[in-house]
Scaffold this motif. Structure first.
Motif, short mmCIF file in Angstrom:
data_model
loop_
_atom_site.label_atom_id
_atom_site.label_comp_id
_atom_site.label_asym_id
_atom_site.label_seq_id
_atom_site.Cartn_x
_atom_site.Cartn_y
_atom_site.Cartn_z
N LYS A 1 0.85 -1.19 0.00
CA LYS A 1 0.00 0.00 0.00
C LYS A 1 0.90 1.25 0.00
CE LYS A 1 -3.56 2.12 2.81
NZ LYS A 1 -3.43 2.52 4.20
N PRO A 20 2.28 5.12 0.45
CA PRO A 20 2.04 6.17 1.45
C PRO A 20 1.03 7.19 0.91
CG PRO A 20 4.39 5.84 1.05
CD PRO A 20 3.67 5.06 0.00
N HIS A 40 2.35 3.07 8.18
CA HIS A 40 2.16 1.97 7.22
C HIS A 40 2.92 0.70 7.56
CE1 HIS A 40 0.36 5.11 4.84
NE2 HIS A 40 0.14 4.31 3.82
N GLY A 92 5.31 0.15 3.86
CA GLY A 92 5.40 1.58 3.56
C GLY A 92 6.82 2.09 3.75
#
Ligand code: ADP
Length: 552
Positions: free
Chosen positions: A202, A204, A245, A249
């Motif tokens: 995923k 940032p 995250h 991340g």
């Protein structure tokens, strides 16, 4: 009973060998990416030697070796030789070309083997342990490969022996950064056995990306005639992303920072020593990213597991309470129902000599049949809601105690009670339904905390003591510094609905006792500061409950 969450054994996917098809696909993808990446990042090469201050291709072949094990070695070797000839225009002799790449493949092959087979790291890297092993083993093998690699060229006469230490350091730095930045990213991207096997982490948020870009700009700002280097500003967005995250991340941001840094250094045209300086700082940043990210991810995973476990325990507790209530109700209602049946039968006998219409006998029979039916319904309910037979399997006594303490720690902290676990290991396994025994321990510790809090005891301490018992089992002892069990409760502790608490149900201890007895164990009040059975020496304050479970 809901099933326990299935936790994947650590490293299971990495220690399995890939299928022939996967090996072929990974090898082709590796070659397709390696050559362009090598070309793109072949910056500031050391003249007459192909050492660069940042070597992402090293991260790429490390990932391939981790995915494929020894079976990936030939493809790595061939690709390295081809890259040397095509991209790097290898200047030394054919012998040193072949030997230097052999040193690389051997060194990193051993590293991958250790990480896959010996340490069995989890490719998700969401534990500090796994990151630690990856970084440690990879950096050590880079340190072993570097002098051998440079030494081969010294022997070849391509460079002077005096240059060996500095060049070896530069080689090490390039590989260490390449691995610290690229390998974790690739391992997160592709985990064999997971569905889907390829998944982008995923990204940032936009604000975090903007902050990273701004920090990169700041690094290249000419502050104070270029006498100040604001590199450390880059830690701020990195820490922000890592905290929000977790590892994926953090790894993504480290990769973005490294790419931005190299692009900036190239565009502005920094000299080699400045690039090496920045790369040394970058290595510190990448390591921080990995450990901080792993710490955050690990903590989140533990919290999620704890929440799942708590939900499961709450579910079991509700079932146990309903079962115990049904059982107690059945017991309470059975007596009046039996009495009603015998009174009705007696009335029937009294009426036998009298002139009563036959319909009256018929009605009395029906009344008795209905009362009997009510008894059966209640007994049926009791069986239905009962806890059933527990699923007994050998479980480590220490593990059960540790988990129970972890689950009740927040409750203790909230009530300012110090909770101590005192175990004399090694402890044997016990035959237990883990969740049910944890439920018992939780209930005992919770009662202790409540007693201490309600009495506002000056000493606020609960100890869970676990000992191997001489009679082939384990005793778990919950001792508190509270006021002790009230005298009028001591004889009724295990009777349903006996409680001294305004909001208590009086079902905790009866449930605990029936759970322990269904395990073939015993639960009793072993010491109590109040008068009555179990009362201990005057100095001993509080209550002490003891549970014995037979060993597996
Ligand atoms: P509940 O907690 O709902 O009252 P329990 O069956 O767990 O039901 O406990 C019954 C009673 O036993 C409690 O109300 C309390 O009076 C007494 N008791 C249990 N544990 C302790 C303890 N550690 N210290 C003092 N009293 C206790």
């Amino acid at each position: 009973m809901p099933s326990m969450p299935v936790t994947r054994p650590a490293g299971a996917f990495l220690s399995a060998s890939p299928s022939g098809r996967d090996l072929l696909l990974l090898s082709l993808a590796f070659m397709a990416v390696y050559l362009p990446l090598d070309w793109l990042t072949f910056i500031h090469p050391r003249p007459s030697l192909n050492i660069t201050p940042w070597n992402p291709p090293a991260g790429l072949f490390m990932a391939l070796l981790l995915w494929t094990g020894a079976r990936g070695l030939p493809v790595v070797y061939v690709t390295l030789v081809v890259a040397d000839l095509v991209v790097r225009g290898h200047p030394a002799s054919a012998g040193s070309l072949l030997a230097s790449n052999l040193a690389i493949v051997a060194g990193y092959g051993v590293a991958a083997h250790v990480l896959r087979r010996r340490v069995a790291i989890d490719p998700a890297l969401e534990r500090v342990r796994d990151v630690g092993w990856l970084v440690g083993v990879a950096f050590l093998s880079a340190a072993a490969v570097a002098p051998v690699f440079v030494g081969i060229f010294v022997l070849d006469g391509a460079i002077a022996a005096a240059d060996l230490p500095l060049l070896a350091f530069q080689y090490w730095l390039g590989d260490a950064i390449g691995i610290a930045v690229m390998t974790p990213f690739l391992l997160i991207l592709h985990q064999p056995g997971r569905t889907p096997a390829w998944r982008l982490p995923k990204p940032p948020s936009a604000a975090q990306t903007a902050a990273t870009a701004a920090a990169l700009l700041v690094v290249f700002l000419p502050v104070g005639d270029g006498r100040f280097n604001l590199f450390y500003v880059l830690f701020l967005p990195l820490v922000w992303v890592a905290v929000s995250h977790g590892l994926p991340g953090a790894v993504l941001t480290a990769l973005a920072i490294q790419s931005g840094l190299i692009a900036g250094l190239q565009l502005i045209g920094f000299p080699l020593h400045a690039v090496v300086y920045h790369q040394t700082l970058m290595l510190a940043l990448a390591i921080t990213a990995l450990f901080l990210g792993a710490l955050v991810s690990e903590r989140r995973r533990v919290e999620a597991r704890l929440r799942e476990h708590q939900a499961e325990l709450a579910h079991i507790a509700r079932l146990a309470v309903t079962g115990e209530m049904a059982s107690a109700l059945a017991h309470e209602l059975n007596q009046p129902l039996l009495a009603a049946i015998s009174y009705t039968r007696a009335a029937q006998r009294v009426l036998e000599g009298c002139e009563v219409p036959p319909r009256a006998h018929e009605l009395i029979d029906k009344a008795v049949a209905q009362a009997e039916r009510a008894g059966e319904v209640i007994r049926g309910l009791r069986t239905f809601l009962g806890k059933g037979s527990p699923q007994l399997v050998p479980e480590p006594a220490a593990g059960i105690a540790r988990e129970a303490v972890a689950l009740v720690r927040a409750d203790a902290a909230y009530n300012r009670v110090e909770l101590r676990l005192d175990m004399a290991e090694p402890l044997p396994d016990v035959l237990a339904d883990r969740i049910q025994i944890e439920q018992v321990l939780l209930n005992l510790v919770h009662n202790s905390i409540e007693a201490i809090a309600a009495a506002d005891s000056p000493v606020r301490e609960v100890v869970l003591r676990v000992r191997s018992a001489p009679s082939e089992g384990v005793t778990f002892e919950v001792e508190d510094s509270g006021p002790g069990v009230p005298a009028d409760m001591v004889d009724r502790l295990y009777s349903p609905f006996a409680t001294t608490k305004p909001a208590g149900m009086g079902l905790g201890l009866p449930i605990c006792r029936s759970i322990v007895e269904s395990h073939g164990g015993r639960l009793w009040l072993s010491r109590n500061s109040g008068p009555g059975p179990g009362a201990g020496p005057a100095a001993a304050q509080g209550a002490q409950f003891r549970m014995f479970l037979p060993a597996a």
